[in-house]
Design a protein around this motif. Structure first.
Motif, PDB file in Angstrom:
ATOM      1  N   ASN A  61       0.836  -1.198   0.000  1.00 19.49           N
ATOM      2  CA  ASN A  61       0.000   0.000   0.000  1.00 19.49           C
ATOM      3  C   ASN A  61       0.869   1.245   0.000  1.00 19.49           C
ATOM      4  O   ASN A  61       2.007   1.220   0.469  1.00 19.49           O
ATOM      5  N   VAL A  62       0.337   2.323  -0.541  1.00 21.51           N
ATOM      6  CA  VAL A  62       0.977   3.627  -0.454  1.00 21.51           C
ATOM      7  C   VAL A  62      -0.104   4.639  -0.070  1.00 21.51           C
ATOM      8  O   VAL A  62      -1.242   4.543  -0.531  1.00 21.51           O
ATOM      9  N   SER A  63       0.236   5.592   0.790  1.00 23.54           N
ATOM     10  CA  SER A  63      -0.728   6.607   1.191  1.00 23.54           C
ATOM     11  C   SER A  63      -0.859   7.661   0.096  1.00 23.54           C
ATOM     12  O   SER A  63       0.127   8.282  -0.305  1.00 23.54           O
ATOM     13  N   VAL A  64      -2.063   7.838  -0.402  1.00 20.34           N
ATOM     14  CA  VAL A  64      -2.344   8.852  -1.415  1.00 20.34           C
ATOM     15  C   VAL A  64      -3.474   9.732  -0.894  1.00 20.34           C
ATOM     16  O   VAL A  64      -4.619   9.297  -0.810  1.00 20.34           O
ATOM     17  N   ALA A 123     -12.749  10.949  -4.065  1.00 19.64           N
ATOM     18  CA  ALA A 123     -12.610  10.155  -2.837  1.00 19.64           C
ATOM     19  C   ALA A 123     -11.663  10.819  -1.844  1.00 19.64           C
ATOM     20  O   ALA A 123     -11.925  10.855  -0.639  1.00 19.64           O
ATOM     21  N   ILE A 124     -10.539  11.354  -2.347  1.00 19.32           N
ATOM     22  CA  ILE A 124      -9.567  12.023  -1.482  1.00 19.32           C
ATOM     23  C   ILE A 124     -10.197  13.231  -0.796  1.00 19.32           C
ATOM     24  O   ILE A 124     -10.015  13.458   0.405  1.00 19.32           O
ATOM     25  N   GLN A 164      -6.484   8.201 -12.723  1.00 18.64           N
ATOM     26  CA  GLN A 164      -5.100   8.315 -13.183  1.00 18.64           C
ATOM     27  C   GLN A 164      -4.316   9.284 -12.304  1.00 18.64           C
ATOM     28  O   GLN A 164      -3.107   9.125 -12.106  1.00 18.64           O
ATOM     29  N   SER A 165      -5.009  10.267 -11.751  1.00 18.60           N
ATOM     30  CA  SER A 165      -4.333  11.227 -10.873  1.00 18.60           C
ATOM     31  C   SER A 165      -3.740  10.528  -9.655  1.00 18.60           C
ATOM     32  O   SER A 165      -2.676  10.921  -9.163  1.00 18.60           O
ATOM     33  N   ALA A 184      -8.327  17.999  -3.415  1.00 14.33           N
ATOM     34  CA  ALA A 184      -7.611  16.721  -3.436  1.00 14.33           C
ATOM     35  C   ALA A 184      -6.105  16.951  -3.560  1.00 14.33           C
ATOM     36  O   ALA A 184      -5.308  16.298  -2.872  1.00 14.33           O
ATOM     37  N   ILE A 185      -5.698  17.857  -4.429  1.00 22.26           N
ATOM     38  CA  ILE A 185      -4.270  18.161  -4.602  1.00 22.26           C
ATOM     39  C   ILE A 185      -3.686  18.700  -3.304  1.00 22.26           C
ATOM     40  O   ILE A 185      -2.586  18.308  -2.882  1.00 22.26           O
ATOM     41  N   TYR A 186      -4.418  19.601  -2.662  1.00 21.33           N
ATOM     42  CA  TYR A 186      -3.972  20.138  -1.370  1.00 21.33           C
ATOM     43  C   TYR A 186      -3.775  19.012  -0.351  1.00 21.33           C
ATOM     44  O   TYR A 186      -2.777  18.985   0.378  1.00 21.33           O
ATOM     45  N   CYS A 187      -4.729  18.081  -0.299  1.00 19.42           N
ATOM     46  CA  CYS A 187      -4.658  16.988   0.676  1.00 19.42           C
ATOM     47  C   CYS A 187      -3.480  16.062   0.390  1.00 19.42           C
ATOM     48  O   CYS A 187      -2.815  15.586   1.327  1.00 19.42           O
ATOM     49  N   VAL A 188      -3.210  15.803  -0.883  1.00 13.94           N
ATOM     50  CA  VAL A 188      -2.065  14.956  -1.245  1.00 13.94           C
ATOM     51  C   VAL A 188      -0.767  15.608  -0.779  1.00 13.94           C
ATOM     52  O   VAL A 188       0.107  14.955  -0.199  1.00 13.94           O
ATOM     53  N   ILE A 189      -0.637  16.910  -1.036  1.00 12.29           N
ATOM     54  CA  ILE A 189       0.572  17.632  -0.616  1.00 12.29           C
ATOM     55  C   ILE A 189       0.674  17.672   0.906  1.00 12.29           C
ATOM     56  O   ILE A 189       1.746  17.440   1.473  1.00 12.29           O
ATOM     57  N   LYS A 190      -0.444  17.948   1.573  1.00 11.20           N
ATOM     58  CA  LYS A 190      -0.450  18.023   3.044  1.00 11.20           C
ATOM     59  C   LYS A 190       0.009  16.705   3.661  1.00 11.20           C
ATOM     60  O   LYS A 190       0.884  16.689   4.540  1.00 11.20           O
TER      61      LYS A 190
END
Length: 258
Positions: free
Chosen positions: A8-11, A51-52, A76-77, A243-249
């Motif tokens: 697993n990887v955290s996304v 989902a994110i 794909q993101s 979602a992008i903000y959450c991935v970076i955070k």
């Protein structure tokens, strides 16, 4: 119980399986092969930008997602996001649910029995007919439209159990389908449960798929929005940046020493 092995990887905070399309399809088949009665269903949810965003803003949705046995990269993101803060464990390719429902009969040859839940009656019944006609090893043992109340769930679960499917597809949309799966997991006597959103509408052709170059570029959301702006414009306008903000955070938090 067959314990499938995968990393697993955290996304965006969501533990996402590092599996490809064939691996995921075969994994589903192997779980069905090794299922024994009274075993808890293996629940599969999907990760994408929507989902994110929900996971990071809705406590109940987060709790439901965390109870899945496997979360795959529907968008794909998510494949790209998995590489932003990781060098080793990454998602190898997109495993879109709209592809997975075809991948299972293509990559796993033994016949599996399927029950389709969700969508309009005309859509889900037609999707079942198309899948059964297309794949000799895709046995549709039942279907049920998605327009029901919480009070109907016990009877619906009884009908699903009576049909004895190997795979239950639940297409009710996020977060309703996740809530249904987790709330009724103890009632359902099926090897695998897979959330599938609007998958049936793509099978019937009611929703068109984006050109392959847009899918590969992670722009299928743009194609979908252009085809149904009234429904999707605000959703993507709000959820994609979030979602992008959450991935970076989450990525930066993981790198910060305790």
């Amino acid at each position: 119980m067959h314990k499938p092995e995968f990393d697993n990887v955290s996304v965006g905070g969501i533990a996402t399986a590092c599996v490809g399309r064939k691996q995921l399809a075969v994994l589903v088949g192997q779980i069905c092969e090794n299922y024994v009665e009274k075993q808890s269903p293996f629940v599969i949810f999907s990760n994408n930008g929507h989902a994110i965003s929900i996971y990071n803003s809705d406590k109940e949705a987060r709790e439901q997602m965390d109870q899945a046995d496997l979360v795959h990269a529907d968008g794909q993101s998510v494949v790209s996001f998995s590489r932003w803060f990781n060098k080793t464990n990454v998602v190898p390719e997109r495993t879109a649910t709209t592809d997975m429902i075809h991948d299972i009969p293509n990559f796993y040859q033994p016949t599996l029995k399927h029950f389709l839940l969700g969508g309009k009656e005309t859509s889900v019944s037609k999707a079942g007919e198309i899948l059964a006609q297309t794949y000799a090893n895709f046995d549709v043992v039942g279907h049920q439209h998605g327009y029901f109340t919480d009070d109907d769930e016990t009877a619906i679960c009884d009908a699903i159990n009576a049909a004895k499917p190997d795979v239950l597809w639940v297409g009710l949309g996020k977060p309703k389908e996740q809530i249904f799966c987790i709330r009724n997991k103890h009632r359902l006597k099926v090897p695998v449960i897979i959330s599938c959103g609007g998958c049936y509408n793509y099978i019937t052709g009611e929703y068109p798929r984006a050109p392959m170059w847009m899918q590969n570029a992670g722009l299928e959301w743009l194609f979908r929005m252009a085809n149904d702006p009234r429904k999707l414009f605000v959703r993507y306008l709000l959820t994609n940046p979030h979602a992008i903000y959450c991935v970076i955070k989450h990525g930066l938090a993981k790198r910060t020493p305790a």
